[in-house]
Design a protein around this motif. Sequence first.
Motif, mmCIF file in Angstrom:
data_model
loop_
_atom_site.group_PDB
_atom_site.id
_atom_site.type_symbol
_atom_site.label_atom_id
_atom_site.label_comp_id
_atom_site.label_asym_id
_atom_site.label_seq_id
_atom_site.Cartn_x
_atom_site.Cartn_y
_atom_site.Cartn_z
ATOM 1 N N PHE A 46 8.112 19.680 2.798
ATOM 2 C CA PHE A 46 9.021 18.623 2.393
ATOM 3 C C PHE A 46 10.290 18.669 3.232
ATOM 4 C CE2 PHE A 46 11.341 15.780 -0.259
ATOM 5 C CZ PHE A 46 12.615 16.310 -0.371
ATOM 6 N N VAL A 47 10.773 17.508 3.641
ATOM 7 C CA VAL A 47 12.012 17.426 4.418
ATOM 8 C C VAL A 47 13.098 16.686 3.634
ATOM 9 C CG1 VAL A 47 13.087 16.551 6.519
ATOM 10 C CG2 VAL A 47 10.757 17.461 6.596
ATOM 11 N N ALA A 48 12.808 15.471 3.182
ATOM 12 C CA ALA A 48 13.813 14.662 2.500
ATOM 13 C C ALA A 48 13.127 13.601 1.664
ATOM 14 C CB ALA A 48 14.749 14.004 3.516
ATOM 15 N N LYS A 58 17.303 13.873 -1.742
ATOM 16 C CA LYS A 58 17.054 15.301 -1.842
ATOM 17 C C LYS A 58 16.618 15.790 -0.467
ATOM 18 C CE LYS A 58 15.120 17.043 -5.515
ATOM 19 N NZ LYS A 58 14.124 17.419 -6.565
ATOM 20 N N TYR A 59 17.071 17.006 -0.099
ATOM 21 C CA TYR A 59 16.755 17.579 1.202
ATOM 22 C C TYR A 59 16.313 19.024 1.056
ATOM 23 C CZ TYR A 59 19.427 13.578 2.941
ATOM 24 O OH TYR A 59 19.883 12.310 3.206
ATOM 25 N N VAL A 60 15.465 19.463 1.954
ATOM 26 C CA VAL A 60 15.198 20.879 2.063
ATOM 27 C C VAL A 60 16.449 21.545 2.634
ATOM 28 C CG1 VAL A 60 14.202 20.725 4.388
ATOM 29 C CG2 VAL A 60 13.507 22.574 2.857
ATOM 30 N N ASP A 61 16.705 22.769 2.226
ATOM 31 C CA ASP A 61 17.949 23.427 2.614
ATOM 32 C C ASP A 61 18.141 23.491 4.132
ATOM 33 O OD1 ASP A 61 18.090 25.922 -0.078
ATOM 34 O OD2 ASP A 61 18.670 23.813 -0.003
ATOM 35 N N SER A 62 17.073 23.665 4.864
ATOM 36 C CA SER A 62 17.183 23.873 6.308
ATOM 37 C C SER A 62 17.679 22.641 7.066
ATOM 38 C CB SER A 62 15.833 24.318 6.876
ATOM 39 O OG SER A 62 14.846 23.334 6.649
ATOM 40 N N VAL A 63 17.669 21.468 6.435
ATOM 41 C CA VAL A 63 18.120 20.252 7.139
ATOM 42 C C VAL A 63 19.379 19.653 6.531
ATOM 43 C CG1 VAL A 63 15.714 19.764 7.734
ATOM 44 C CG2 VAL A 63 16.790 18.511 5.853
ATOM 45 N N LYS A 64 19.865 20.231 5.444
ATOM 46 C CA LYS A 64 21.070 19.697 4.812
ATOM 47 C C LYS A 64 22.234 19.706 5.775
ATOM 48 C CE LYS A 64 19.987 20.780 -0.009
ATOM 49 N NZ LYS A 64 20.307 21.638 -1.172
ATOM 50 N N GLY A 65 22.947 18.583 5.826
ATOM 51 C CA GLY A 65 24.076 18.453 6.730
ATOM 52 C C GLY A 65 23.692 18.002 8.127
ATOM 53 N N ARG A 66 22.391 17.992 8.438
ATOM 54 C CA ARG A 66 21.937 17.563 9.766
ATOM 55 C C ARG A 66 21.094 16.293 9.701
ATOM 56 N NH1 ARG A 66 18.465 20.576 12.606
ATOM 57 N NH2 ARG A 66 17.466 21.540 10.801
ATOM 58 N N PHE A 67 20.316 16.152 8.646
ATOM 59 C CA PHE A 67 19.412 14.996 8.498
ATOM 60 C C PHE A 67 19.931 14.080 7.389
ATOM 61 C CE2 PHE A 67 15.152 17.059 10.007
ATOM 62 C CZ PHE A 67 15.786 17.490 11.165
ATOM 63 N N ALA A 68 19.621 12.795 7.516
ATOM 64 C CA ALA A 68 19.987 11.830 6.477
ATOM 65 C C ALA A 68 18.861 10.822 6.300
ATOM 66 C CB ALA A 68 21.277 11.120 6.839
ATOM 67 N N ILE A 69 18.423 10.653 5.071
ATOM 68 C CA ILE A 69 17.392 9.674 4.758
ATOM 69 C C ILE A 69 18.059 8.428 4.189
ATOM 70 C CG2 ILE A 69 16.994 10.609 2.434
ATOM 71 C CD1 ILE A 69 14.005 9.929 2.812
ATOM 72 N N SER A 70 17.525 7.277 4.550
ATOM 73 C CA SER A 70 18.065 6.018 4.046
ATOM 74 C C SER A 70 16.943 4.991 3.954
ATOM 75 C CB SER A 70 19.191 5.501 4.960
ATOM 76 O OG SER A 70 18.700 5.275 6.272
ATOM 77 N N ARG A 71 17.218 3.901 3.261
ATOM 78 C CA ARG A 71 16.210 2.849 3.110
ATOM 79 C C ARG A 71 16.884 1.500 2.980
ATOM 80 N NH1 ARG A 71 12.749 4.129 -1.935
ATOM 81 N NH2 ARG A 71 11.868 2.051 -1.582
ATOM 82 N N ASP A 72 16.116 0.461 3.277
ATOM 83 C CA ASP A 72 16.558 -0.906 3.080
ATOM 84 C C ASP A 72 15.403 -1.647 2.419
ATOM 85 O OD1 ASP A 72 17.176 -3.643 3.277
ATOM 86 O OD2 ASP A 72 18.298 -3.337 5.124
ATOM 87 N N GLN A 81 17.457 9.975 9.927
ATOM 88 C CA GLN A 81 18.356 10.285 11.027
ATOM 89 C C GLN A 81 18.434 11.794 11.159
ATOM 90 O OE1 GLN A 81 20.028 8.182 13.218
ATOM 91 N NE2 GLN A 81 20.553 10.096 14.269
ATOM 92 N N MET A 82 18.093 12.293 12.338
ATOM 93 C CA MET A 82 18.055 13.732 12.559
ATOM 94 C C MET A 82 19.060 14.086 13.654
ATOM 95 S SD MET A 82 13.933 14.413 12.377
ATOM 96 C CE MET A 82 13.626 13.606 13.928
ATOM 97 N N ASN A 83 20.064 14.852 13.299
ATOM 98 C CA ASN A 83 21.099 15.284 14.229
ATOM 99 C C ASN A 83 21.063 16.799 14.393
ATOM 100 O OD1 ASN A 83 22.041 12.573 14.365
ATOM 101 N ND2 ASN A 83 23.342 12.908 12.573
ATOM 102 N N SER A 84 21.707 17.273 15.439
ATOM 103 C CA SER A 84 21.776 18.720 15.693
ATOM 104 C C SER A 84 20.399 19.359 15.608
ATOM 105 C CB SER A 84 22.736 19.381 14.696
ATOM 106 O OG SER A 84 24.014 18.798 14.782
ATOM 107 N N LEU A 85 19.460 18.752 16.273
ATOM 108 C CA LEU A 85 18.074 19.219 16.179
ATOM 109 C C LEU A 85 17.918 20.614 16.771
ATOM 110 C CD1 LEU A 85 16.321 15.866 16.928
ATOM 111 C CD2 LEU A 85 15.836 17.303 14.949
ATOM 112 N N LYS A 86 17.011 21.370 16.166
ATOM 113 C CA LYS A 86 16.728 22.733 16.575
ATOM 114 C C LYS A 86 15.247 22.850 16.953
ATOM 115 C CE LYS A 86 20.021 24.420 13.110
ATOM 116 N NZ LYS A 86 20.202 25.307 11.922
ATOM 117 N N PRO A 87 14.903 23.819 17.766
ATOM 118 C CA PRO A 87 13.479 23.998 18.111
ATOM 119 C C PRO A 87 12.583 24.152 16.888
ATOM 120 C CG PRO A 87 14.844 25.256 19.627
ATOM 121 C CD PRO A 87 15.772 24.707 18.578
#
Length: 125
Positions: A46-48, A58-72, A81-87
Amino acid sequence: VQLQASGGGLVQAGGSLRLSCAVSGDTFSRYNMAWFRQAPVKEREFVAAISWNGRSTKYVDSVKGRFAISRDNAKNMVWLQMNSLKPEDTAVYYCAASDIPLPGLTTTPRNYHYWGQGTQVTVSS
């Protein structure tokens, strides 16, 4: 209901990507939506998630503050939206829809009955 994910690609660590999921075939606002990911030889994770009205996330802890889910709901679209991506974010990302009336947002894959085809995200170090 049909889900079509897109937006994956190859990005360097620290970069950003925006995943999109287009939904068709039913009333989009009936569904809570989520993103999951699966890396090679790992279980789907699970990611978001976002509620049907967009008011809860809701987010998994490892992506909090870096990823954002949205809808229209007018566009039948959900984004990640995924920022500060890591390997370690490298995986195939799936969007999923749930119409199960549970209290709160579920992180369990079996509670999502509808899935997109997945989009590959690769983060290089």
